[in-house]
Scaffold this motif. Structure first.
Motif, PDB file in Angstrom:
ATOM      1  N   UNK A   1       0.837  -1.202   0.000  1.00  0.00           N
ATOM      2  CA  UNK A   1       0.000   0.000   0.000  1.00  0.00           C
ATOM      3  C   UNK A   1       0.874   1.255   0.000  1.00  0.00           C
ATOM      4  N   UNK A   2       1.904   1.250   0.846  1.00  0.00           N
ATOM      5  CA  UNK A   2       2.784   2.407   0.942  1.00  0.00           C
ATOM      6  C   UNK A   2       3.553   2.622  -0.367  1.00  0.00           C
ATOM      7  N   UNK A   3       4.018   1.539  -0.981  1.00  0.00           N
ATOM      8  CA  UNK A   3       4.749   1.656  -2.244  1.00  0.00           C
ATOM      9  C   UNK A   3       3.850   2.167  -3.360  1.00  0.00           C
ATOM     10  N   UNK A   4       2.602   1.670  -3.388  1.00  0.00           N
ATOM     11  CA  UNK A   4       1.665   2.107  -4.422  1.00  0.00           C
ATOM     12  C   UNK A   4       1.372   3.602  -4.292  1.00  0.00           C
ATOM     13  N   UNK A   5       1.249   4.077  -3.051  1.00  0.00           N
ATOM     14  CA  UNK A   5       0.985   5.504  -2.834  1.00  0.00           C
ATOM     15  C   UNK A   5       2.160   6.367  -3.293  1.00  0.00           C
ATOM     16  N   UNK A   6       3.374   5.819  -3.128  1.00  0.00           N
ATOM     17  CA  UNK A   6       4.565   6.577  -3.489  1.00  0.00           C
ATOM     18  C   UNK A   6       4.996   6.335  -4.926  1.00  0.00           C
ATOM     19  N   UNK A   7       4.241   5.519  -5.656  1.00  0.00           N
ATOM     20  CA  UNK A   7       4.548   5.261  -7.057  1.00  0.00           C
ATOM     21  C   UNK A   7       5.726   4.334  -7.266  1.00  0.00           C
ATOM     22  N   UNK A   8       6.057   3.527  -6.265  1.00  0.00           N
ATOM     23  CA  UNK A   8       7.177   2.601  -6.369  1.00  0.00           C
ATOM     24  C   UNK A   8       6.692   1.247  -6.875  1.00  0.00           C
TER      25      UNK A   8
END
Length: 215
Positions: free
Chosen positions: A150-157
């Motif tokens: 979830x955190x990676x998706x929010x940061x575009x990673x």
């Protein structure tokens, strides 16, 4: 520097030494096992998870002591491998206190679920082992992996497939437990669920303070 040179391995595995709470639990398990070999069945019988003793006898301490006792060398080695490698990752991510809460509450919670289930089904079982706590760590690993996605998706990673691989491992381990005799799967599943609940609470409370897992 190549990624997988000697320095990389020293850094990768050396970080586990900073997880001192995990190391303390590991040493306690080994100490209890050595004591079992010295004292024989006396220690095992007095600390094992026995449903009637807990449910009707009020011996609640068995919910804890049973998690530090093991049947044989292969039993403790397999559990301690899981505790070391998975527990080290969890402790680095959620911190020392968070790790201790996940491990202890998963072990106790798994045993508690086992006691209520066995009493309901009128099953007489004598069980020991840290598996409930280890399964709780696996549950926490799944929660943390999902949180990272979830955190990676929010940061575009880029988002990896570790979550699906983790789910496969859980299904495989639970299925293997049902295929083998003498395995307390109720405690395993109870520990898994408790680990997920406690870790989810930690993620919601601590949020960005949860460190990314370096797998």
């Amino acid at each position: 520097m190549a990624k997988y040179d000697q320095q990389w391995y020293r850094d990768f595995y050396g970080r586990y030494l900073t997880s001192f709470v995990m190391i303390i639990f590991l040493l306690l398990n080994v100490l209890f096992f050595v004591s079992q070999m010295i004292l024989g069945n006396r220690l095992t019988d007095s600390g094992a998870l026995i449903t009637d003793n807990v449910y009707y006898g009020g011996q609640l301490y068995r919910l804890i002591t049973a998690t530090f006792l093991h049947a044989d060398i292969s039993h403790i080695v397999s559990n301690m491998i899981g505790l070391f490698f998975i527990g080290g990752l969890i402790e680095i991510s959620v911190g020392h206190i968070g790790f201790a809460l996940i491990y202890l509450m998963s072990g106790i919670g798994g045993n508690l679920v086992s006691v209520y289930y066995e009493n309901f089904k009128h099953i007489e079982r004598y069980s020991i082992g840290a598996s409930g706590g280890v399964f709780g760590l696996i549950g926490a690993l799944l929660v943390l992996t999902a949180y990272e996605r979830i955190r990676s998706a929010r940061e575009g990673k880029p988002v990896g497939s570790l979550l699906y691989r983790g789910l496969f491992v859980v299904v495989f381990m639970v299925a293997s437990g049902f295929a083998e005799g003498g395995v307390n799967n109720t405690a395993h599943i109870g520990g898994l669920i408790m680990g997920m609940i406690v870790c989810t609470a930690l993620v919601l409370i601590r949020g960005s303070k949860i460190k990314p897992m370096q797998l």
